[in-house]
Write a protein that holds these residues in place. Sequence first.
Motif, PDB file in Angstrom:
ATOM      1  N   LEU A  30       0.991  -1.071  -0.107  1.00  0.00           N
ATOM      2  CA  LEU A  30       0.001   0.060  -0.001  1.00  0.00           C
ATOM      3  C   LEU A  30       0.807   1.077   0.016  1.00  0.00           C
ATOM      4  O   LEU A  30       1.941   1.299   0.606  1.00  0.00           O
ATOM      5  CB  LEU A  30      -0.994   0.068   1.379  1.00  0.00           C
ATOM      6  CG  LEU A  30      -1.889  -1.500   1.315  1.00  0.00           C
ATOM      7  CD1 LEU A  30      -2.552  -1.038   2.663  1.00  0.00           C
ATOM      8  CD2 LEU A  30      -2.716  -1.535   0.177  1.00  0.00           C
ATOM      9  N   ASP A  58      -1.819   6.605   0.755  1.00  0.00           N
ATOM     10  CA  ASP A  58      -3.156   6.762   0.741  1.00  0.00           C
ATOM     11  C   ASP A  58      -3.815   5.455   1.068  1.00  0.00           C
ATOM     12  O   ASP A  58      -5.056   5.275   1.176  1.00  0.00           O
ATOM     13  CB  ASP A  58      -3.652   7.511  -0.509  1.00  0.00           C
ATOM     14  CG  ASP A  58      -3.586   6.284  -1.768  1.00  0.00           C
ATOM     15  OD1 ASP A  58      -3.190   5.265  -1.536  1.00  0.00           O
ATOM     16  OD2 ASP A  58      -3.959   6.782  -2.740  1.00  0.00           O
ATOM     17  N   LYS A  96      -3.856   2.550  -0.461  1.00  0.00           N
ATOM     18  CA  LYS A  96      -4.518   1.761  -1.581  1.00  0.00           C
ATOM     19  C   LYS A  96      -3.118   1.260  -2.604  1.00  0.00           C
ATOM     20  O   LYS A  96      -1.827   1.562  -2.257  1.00  0.00           O
ATOM     21  CB  LYS A  96      -5.042   2.689  -2.666  1.00  0.00           C
ATOM     22  CG  LYS A  96      -6.144   3.504  -2.061  1.00  0.00           C
ATOM     23  CD  LYS A  96      -7.337   2.443  -1.724  1.00  0.00           C
ATOM     24  CE  LYS A  96      -8.653   3.489  -1.285  1.00  0.00           C
ATOM     25  NZ  LYS A  96      -9.663   2.635  -0.737  1.00  0.00           N
ATOM     26  N   ARG A 148      -1.043   0.478  -5.752  1.00  0.00           N
ATOM     27  CA  ARG A 148      -0.756   1.176  -7.096  1.00  0.00           C
ATOM     28  C   ARG A 148      -1.331   0.367  -8.104  1.00  0.00           C
ATOM     29  O   ARG A 148      -2.001   1.286  -9.125  1.00  0.00           O
ATOM     30  CB  ARG A 148       0.716   1.134  -7.181  1.00  0.00           C
ATOM     31  CG  ARG A 148       1.781   1.819  -6.179  1.00  0.00           C
ATOM     32  CD  ARG A 148       3.102   1.693  -6.528  1.00  0.00           C
ATOM     33  NE  ARG A 148       3.291   0.149  -6.460  1.00  0.00           N
ATOM     34  CZ  ARG A 148       4.429  -0.275  -6.665  1.00  0.00           C
ATOM     35  NH1 ARG A 148       5.529   0.332  -6.703  1.00  0.00           N
ATOM     36  NH2 ARG A 148       4.854  -1.695  -6.618  1.00  0.00           N
ATOM     37  N   THR A 168     -11.066  -5.101  -2.106  1.00  0.00           N
ATOM     38  CA  THR A 168     -11.682  -3.895  -2.728  1.00  0.00           C
ATOM     39  C   THR A 168     -11.530  -2.650  -1.871  1.00  0.00           C
ATOM     40  O   THR A 168     -11.037  -1.610  -2.367  1.00  0.00           O
ATOM     41  CB  THR A 168     -13.261  -4.136  -2.749  1.00  0.00           C
ATOM     42  OG1 THR A 168     -13.592  -5.284  -3.643  1.00  0.00           O
ATOM     43  CG2 THR A 168     -14.041  -2.992  -2.993  1.00  0.00           C
ATOM     44  N   ASP A 169     -11.516  -2.843  -0.445  1.00  0.00           N
ATOM     45  CA  ASP A 169     -11.202  -1.904   0.582  1.00  0.00           C
ATOM     46  C   ASP A 169      -9.623  -0.975   0.100  1.00  0.00           C
ATOM     47  O   ASP A 169      -9.464   0.232   0.438  1.00  0.00           O
ATOM     48  CB  ASP A 169     -11.379  -1.983   1.882  1.00  0.00           C
ATOM     49  CG  ASP A 169     -12.634  -2.042   2.454  1.00  0.00           C
ATOM     50  OD1 ASP A 169     -13.512  -1.641   1.801  1.00  0.00           O
ATOM     51  OD2 ASP A 169     -12.502  -2.080   3.747  1.00  0.00           O
ATOM     52  N   PHE A 170      -8.690  -1.989  -0.320  1.00  0.00           N
ATOM     53  CA  PHE A 170      -7.271  -1.313  -0.702  1.00  0.00           C
ATOM     54  C   PHE A 170      -7.130  -0.902  -2.092  1.00  0.00           C
ATOM     55  O   PHE A 170      -6.147  -0.628  -2.344  1.00  0.00           O
ATOM     56  CB  PHE A 170      -6.493  -2.243  -0.150  1.00  0.00           C
ATOM     57  CG  PHE A 170      -6.322  -2.521   1.445  1.00  0.00           C
ATOM     58  CD1 PHE A 170      -6.069  -1.237   2.258  1.00  0.00           C
ATOM     59  CD2 PHE A 170      -6.731  -3.589   1.859  1.00  0.00           C
ATOM     60  CE1 PHE A 170      -6.240  -1.264   3.655  1.00  0.00           C
ATOM     61  CE2 PHE A 170      -6.827  -3.677   3.621  1.00  0.00           C
ATOM     62  CZ  PHE A 170      -6.576  -2.571   4.283  1.00  0.00           C
ATOM     63  N   GLY A 171      -8.336  -1.239  -2.914  1.00  0.00           N
ATOM     64  CA  GLY A 171      -8.193  -0.705  -4.172  1.00  0.00           C
ATOM     65  C   GLY A 171      -7.738  -1.755  -5.505  1.00  0.00           C
ATOM     66  O   GLY A 171      -7.685  -1.364  -6.376  1.00  0.00           O
TER      67      GLY A 171
END
Length: 196
Positions: free
Chosen positions: A31, A34, A36, A38, A156-159
Motif C-alpha cells: 500500500l 493513501d 491503496k 498502485r 476492494t477496500d485497498f483498491g
Amino acid sequence: MTPGSNIPLSAARVTVDVAAPVRLDVSGLLLTGDGKVRSDDDFIFYNQPTGPGVTYRSGGGTAPDAIVVDTAAVPPGIEKIVVTASPDAAGQSFQGIEPTTTIRNADDNSVLGSFTPPQLGAETALVVVEIYLRNGVWKARAVGQGYANGLAGIATDFGVSVEEPAPAPVAPPTRTVEARVAAPVGGSAAGAGAAA
C-alpha cells in the motif's frame, strides 16, 4: 502482541505466517501512503506469488502459508504491507478457529512477535498484521480487523479490482408441446388410440 500494539523490526527480512486449525488463504497487499495499492500487481497471493519486496510462500498444507517481506527491496512509495487471511473453505467464518500470526526473522527463523486476534465470530477474512514504515523504521502492528464479505471485501477496500463471477446465462423458457391426436373422421376414440 495485542490489537493495536507495534514492535520495531530487528531484521530487514521477515516472514509473517498465519496458522489455524483449518487451512487458510494468506495474502499480502503493498500500500502507498493513501492506503491503496498502485495496481492489482500489488496484491500478492497464491495465484500471484511475487511482487516487489514481497513473496507469498505456501505451506503445502503441512505448514502455515506465509508472506515474506524484504524491507530493503520494497519500492519507494510503498509505506505498508498488509497481511490478510481467510479460511480456504468457502463461506467459513473464523468462529472457533482463531488464527495465530507469527512474525519471524526470515534469515534465522527467530520469533520477533506473535498475535492472536481475540473474540472472532462471523468474520470470513481478516487483516491480521501490517508491516509499515514510520520515520525510516520498519515496524509490525497487530491489527485483527475482520471482514464479513471475505477476501474480496479486503481487496476492494485497498483498491484491488475484484472481478465478480459473471451471472449464469438465463435459459429461455421452454414450452411443453402437447401432442394431440385427433380421432379419424367416422372412427371412434378407441380406434384413434390404436392407430397412434
